[in-house]
Write a protein that holds these residues in place. Structure first.
Motif, PDB file in Angstrom:
ATOM      1  N   LYS A 196       0.831  -1.210   0.000  1.00  0.00           N
ATOM      2  CA  LYS A 196       0.000   0.000   0.000  1.00  0.00           C
ATOM      3  C   LYS A 196       0.863   1.256   0.000  1.00  0.00           C
ATOM      4  CE  LYS A 196      -3.831  -2.159   2.371  1.00  0.00           C
ATOM      5  NZ  LYS A 196      -4.520  -2.317   3.656  1.00  0.00           N
ATOM      6  N   ARG A 197       2.016   1.158   0.664  1.00  0.00           N
ATOM      7  CA  ARG A 197       2.885   2.328   0.748  1.00  0.00           C
ATOM      8  C   ARG A 197       3.511   2.688  -0.596  1.00  0.00           C
ATOM      9  NH1 ARG A 197       6.577   0.669   4.819  1.00  0.00           N
ATOM     10  NH2 ARG A 197       4.899   0.019   6.161  1.00  0.00           N
ATOM     11  N   ARG A 198       3.523   1.690  -1.511  1.00  0.00           N
ATOM     12  CA  ARG A 198       4.142   1.955  -2.823  1.00  0.00           C
ATOM     13  C   ARG A 198       3.234   2.771  -3.735  1.00  0.00           C
ATOM     14  NH1 ARG A 198       7.024  -3.220  -5.188  1.00  0.00           N
ATOM     15  NH2 ARG A 198       6.954  -1.816  -6.960  1.00  0.00           N
ATOM     16  N   VAL A 199       2.051   3.032  -3.260  1.00  0.00           N
ATOM     17  CA  VAL A 199       1.083   3.715  -4.118  1.00  0.00           C
ATOM     18  C   VAL A 199       0.868   5.135  -3.633  1.00  0.00           C
ATOM     19  CG1 VAL A 199      -1.321   3.628  -4.870  1.00  0.00           C
ATOM     20  CG2 VAL A 199      -0.027   1.537  -4.566  1.00  0.00           C
ATOM     21  N   PRO A 200       0.900   6.103  -4.549  1.00  0.00           N
ATOM     22  CA  PRO A 200       0.641   7.472  -4.116  1.00  0.00           C
ATOM     23  C   PRO A 200      -0.782   7.583  -3.589  1.00  0.00           C
ATOM     24  CG  PRO A 200       0.721   7.319  -6.512  1.00  0.00           C
ATOM     25  CD  PRO A 200       1.134   5.989  -5.980  1.00  0.00           C
ATOM     26  N   GLY A 201      -1.001   8.511  -2.694  1.00  0.00           N
ATOM     27  CA  GLY A 201      -2.358   8.689  -2.175  1.00  0.00           C
ATOM     28  C   GLY A 201      -2.405   8.581  -0.661  1.00  0.00           C
ATOM     29  N   SER A 202      -1.249   8.185  -0.045  1.00  0.00           N
ATOM     30  CA  SER A 202      -1.222   8.175   1.419  1.00  0.00           C
ATOM     31  C   SER A 202      -1.257   9.623   1.901  1.00  0.00           C
ATOM     32  CB  SER A 202       0.071   7.541   1.931  1.00  0.00           C
ATOM     33  OG  SER A 202       0.118   6.201   1.572  1.00  0.00           O
ATOM     34  N   HIS A 203      -2.080   9.869   2.872  1.00  0.00           N
ATOM     35  CA  HIS A 203      -2.081  11.214   3.454  1.00  0.00           C
ATOM     36  C   HIS A 203      -2.591  11.195   4.882  1.00  0.00           C
ATOM     37  CE1 HIS A 203      -6.210  10.902   1.799  1.00  0.00           C
ATOM     38  NE2 HIS A 203      -6.537  11.631   2.851  1.00  0.00           N
ATOM     39  N   VAL A 204      -2.255  12.283   5.598  1.00  0.00           N
ATOM     40  CA  VAL A 204      -2.792  12.466   6.949  1.00  0.00           C
ATOM     41  C   VAL A 204      -3.792  13.609   6.885  1.00  0.00           C
ATOM     42  CG1 VAL A 204      -2.243  13.293   9.263  1.00  0.00           C
ATOM     43  CG2 VAL A 204      -0.776  11.628   8.173  1.00  0.00           C
ATOM     44  N   ARG A 205      -4.908  13.408   7.571  1.00  0.00           N
ATOM     45  CA  ARG A 205      -5.906  14.477   7.623  1.00  0.00           C
ATOM     46  C   ARG A 205      -5.881  15.044   9.042  1.00  0.00           C
ATOM     47  NH1 ARG A 205     -11.346  14.120   8.381  1.00  0.00           N
ATOM     48  NH2 ARG A 205     -12.625  15.693   7.364  1.00  0.00           N
ATOM     49  N   LEU A 206      -5.647  16.349   9.126  1.00  0.00           N
ATOM     50  CA  LEU A 206      -5.578  17.007  10.433  1.00  0.00           C
ATOM     51  C   LEU A 206      -6.772  17.939  10.573  1.00  0.00           C
ATOM     52  CD1 LEU A 206      -1.838  18.134  10.173  1.00  0.00           C
ATOM     53  CD2 LEU A 206      -2.696  16.129  11.393  1.00  0.00           C
ATOM     54  N   ARG A 207      -7.469  17.833  11.707  1.00  0.00           N
ATOM     55  CA  ARG A 207      -8.591  18.760  11.923  1.00  0.00           C
ATOM     56  C   ARG A 207      -8.251  19.669  13.111  1.00  0.00           C
ATOM     57  NH1 ARG A 207     -13.451  18.878  14.247  1.00  0.00           N
ATOM     58  NH2 ARG A 207     -13.253  16.797  15.130  1.00  0.00           N
ATOM     59  N   PHE A 208      -8.598  20.957  12.931  1.00  0.00           N
ATOM     60  CA  PHE A 208      -8.229  21.933  13.963  1.00  0.00           C
ATOM     61  C   PHE A 208      -9.483  22.487  14.643  1.00  0.00           C
ATOM     62  CE2 PHE A 208      -4.968  21.631  10.806  1.00  0.00           C
ATOM     63  CZ  PHE A 208      -3.822  21.487  11.574  1.00  0.00           C
TER      64      PHE A 208
ATOM     65  N   ARG B 134       7.854   7.036   9.835  1.00  0.00           N
ATOM     66  CA  ARG B 134       8.862   8.078   9.980  1.00  0.00           C
ATOM     67  C   ARG B 134       8.355   9.436   9.484  1.00  0.00           C
ATOM     68  NH1 ARG B 134      14.697   7.039  10.221  1.00  0.00           N
ATOM     69  NH2 ARG B 134      14.190   4.847  10.059  1.00  0.00           N
ATOM     70  N   SER B 135       7.691   9.419   8.331  1.00  0.00           N
ATOM     71  CA  SER B 135       7.258  10.701   7.763  1.00  0.00           C
ATOM     72  C   SER B 135       6.126  11.307   8.599  1.00  0.00           C
ATOM     73  CB  SER B 135       6.835  10.539   6.299  1.00  0.00           C
ATOM     74  OG  SER B 135       5.576   9.919   6.208  1.00  0.00           O
ATOM     75  N   TRP B 136       5.275  10.425   9.148  1.00  0.00           N
ATOM     76  CA  TRP B 136       4.194  10.975   9.987  1.00  0.00           C
ATOM     77  C   TRP B 136       4.761  11.541  11.290  1.00  0.00           C
ATOM     78  CZ3 TRP B 136       1.621  11.456   6.103  1.00  0.00           C
ATOM     79  CH2 TRP B 136       1.055  10.447   5.341  1.00  0.00           C
TER      80      TRP B 136
ATOM     81  N   LEU C  41       6.116  14.921  10.718  1.00  0.00           N
ATOM     82  CA  LEU C  41       5.019  15.885  10.614  1.00  0.00           C
ATOM     83  C   LEU C  41       4.570  16.336  12.005  1.00  0.00           C
ATOM     84  CD1 LEU C  41       2.673  17.258   9.011  1.00  0.00           C
ATOM     85  CD2 LEU C  41       1.418  15.118   9.272  1.00  0.00           C
ATOM     86  N   LEU C  42       4.424  15.387  12.908  1.00  0.00           N
ATOM     87  CA  LEU C  42       3.984  15.728  14.269  1.00  0.00           C
ATOM     88  C   LEU C  42       5.031  16.602  14.970  1.00  0.00           C
ATOM     89  CD1 LEU C  42       2.382  12.346  15.414  1.00  0.00           C
ATOM     90  CD2 LEU C  42       1.250  14.425  14.607  1.00  0.00           C
ATOM     91  N   ASP C  43       6.308  16.314  14.693  1.00  0.00           N
ATOM     92  CA  ASP C  43       7.381  17.121  15.285  1.00  0.00           C
ATOM     93  C   ASP C  43       7.291  18.571  14.814  1.00  0.00           C
ATOM     94  OD1 ASP C  43       8.302  14.979  16.647  1.00  0.00           O
ATOM     95  OD2 ASP C  43       9.977  14.525  15.286  1.00  0.00           O
ATOM     96  N   ARG C  44       6.984  18.742  13.528  1.00  0.00           N
ATOM     97  CA  ARG C  44       6.871  20.108  12.983  1.00  0.00           C
ATOM     98  C   ARG C  44       5.723  20.853  13.672  1.00  0.00           C
ATOM     99  NH1 ARG C  44       6.186  19.191   6.815  1.00  0.00           N
ATOM    100  NH2 ARG C  44       6.113  21.463   6.530  1.00  0.00           N
TER     101      ARG C  44
END
Ligand SMILES: Nc1ncnc2c1ncn2[C@@H]1O[C@H](COP(=O)(O)OP(=O)(O)OP(=O)(O)O)[C@@H](O)[C@H]1O
Length: 314
Positions: A224-236, A270-272, A275-278
């Motif tokens: 699944k990771r080899r396919v583009p389209g992974s994303h995180v949705r953040l709600r504020f 790692r990438s997520w 993101l949380l660190d930022r």
């Protein structure tokens, strides 16, 4: 067996000028479920036939349960069980008689054969149907009986060729549960399937076969990771937090109404984390976070460049 139940390398098979297997390498660890996933005609059954000694490849080497398929056919056959698309069930016998016939074929003493048959009928919830002719069984019951017959010989490795094709969703679930129980007991399962969901649910590792070639191999998550389209949705919580976050996360696309940002990533932990660190570094509070990874349908399309008719029809 050094942890390896099946090791195949360089498998080739052609019928006249039609290449069916074009250099296949496979490695299956003992006690795991391995799924060979592919559309109709990809070469799945041919692969199973080669691995189970029914078909001689034009080239390549196969070791199953520690034995060479070409030179130690008997030893391989003693270690494996095969449940095919076309069940080995005899319609003119009852369920119980089918199991006893299998015990006879394996030269088990009568009393032991009966014990095993009783145990399997119970395990597969076929006790009530045990005395009825197999011809009267539903598709799901037939598959269960077929698998039960395979288990009479207590194989170390079981090959299941499309075990749930044509079954209704409930029978499919039952079959999945049975397969999972078998692996919990230490059996190795090699299954072929056209159903992405099945591979996703069951398999420790998945190989994707397309036109006689393996186009990918890995865990469901890796594929699944080899396919583009992974994303995180953040709600504020409010517009202010959204504005601040949008300035920090330039790559994100925003939805003002929903107060969300959609941040693309490679799907890896790692990438997520980065993101949380930022977000932390800028003291940005996130109300809700959800990770979206593509499903195996997306993977198949991305890997093969074409859809799977059978899969998309489901
Ligand atoms: N004995 C044979 N002679 C000629 N061609 C064959 C033979 N057996 C298989 N093929 C061809 O090889 C290709 C792969 O067949 P195979 O049955 O291995 O595919 P599969 O992935 O198992 O498909 P399915 O899901 O339909 O069972 C197909 O194009 C098929 O027509």
């Amino acid at each position: 067996m050094d942890g390896s139940a099946i090791a195949a390398s360089g498998l080739r098979k052609a019928y006249k000028d039609k290449i069916v297997l074009d250099g296949i390498d496979l490695h299956v660890r003992t006690g795991t479920i391995f799924a060979l996933l592919g559309p109709n005609g990809a070469g799945k059954t041919t692969t199973v036939n080669v691995l189970t000694t029914l078909l001689t490849p034009d080239a390549g080497k196969v070791v199953v349960a520690g034995h060479d398929v070409a030179t130690e056919t008997k030893a391989v056959r003693a270690a494996i069980g095969v449940t095919g698309q076309f069940a080995s069930v005899d319609d003119l016998l009852t369920g119980e008689e089918n199991l006893l016939m299998m015990a006879d074929l394996l030269h088990l003493p009568k009393a032991e054969g009966q014990q095993i048959a009783d145990r399997l009928l119970d395990r597969f919830e076929l006790v009530e149907a045990a005395g009825k002719l197999a011809a009267s069984y539903s598709g799901g019951m037939r598959r269960k009986l077929d698998l039960a017959m395979t288990l009479v010989g207590e194989p170390q490795i079981i090959f299941l060729d499309e075990p749930t094709t044509g079954l209704d969703p409930r029978s499919r679930r039952t079959m999945w549960e049975i397969i999972q129980e078998l692996v919990a007991d230490g059996t190795t399962i090699f299954l072929t399937t056209q159903y992405l969901e099945e591979a996703d649910q069951l398999a420790d590792r998945i190989a994707v076969l397309d036109q006689g070639r393996l186009v990918a191999e890995g865990t469901a998550a890796e594929l699944k990771r080899r396919v583009p389209g992974s994303h995180v949705r953040l709600r504020f919580a409010d517009r202010y937090e959204l504005d601040v976050a949008a300035q920090v996360l330039h790559e994100a696309s925003r939805d003002d109404e929903e107060l969300t940002l959609r941040v693309p990533g490679d799907g890896g932990v790692r990438s997520w984390r980065a993101l949380l660190d930022r977000l932390d570094a800028h003291s940005i509070e996130v109300e809700e976070l959800s990770v979206h990874t593509p499903d195996l349908d997306d993977v198949f399309l991305a890997l093969t460049g074409h859809g799977n008719k059978e899969v998309s029809a489901r």
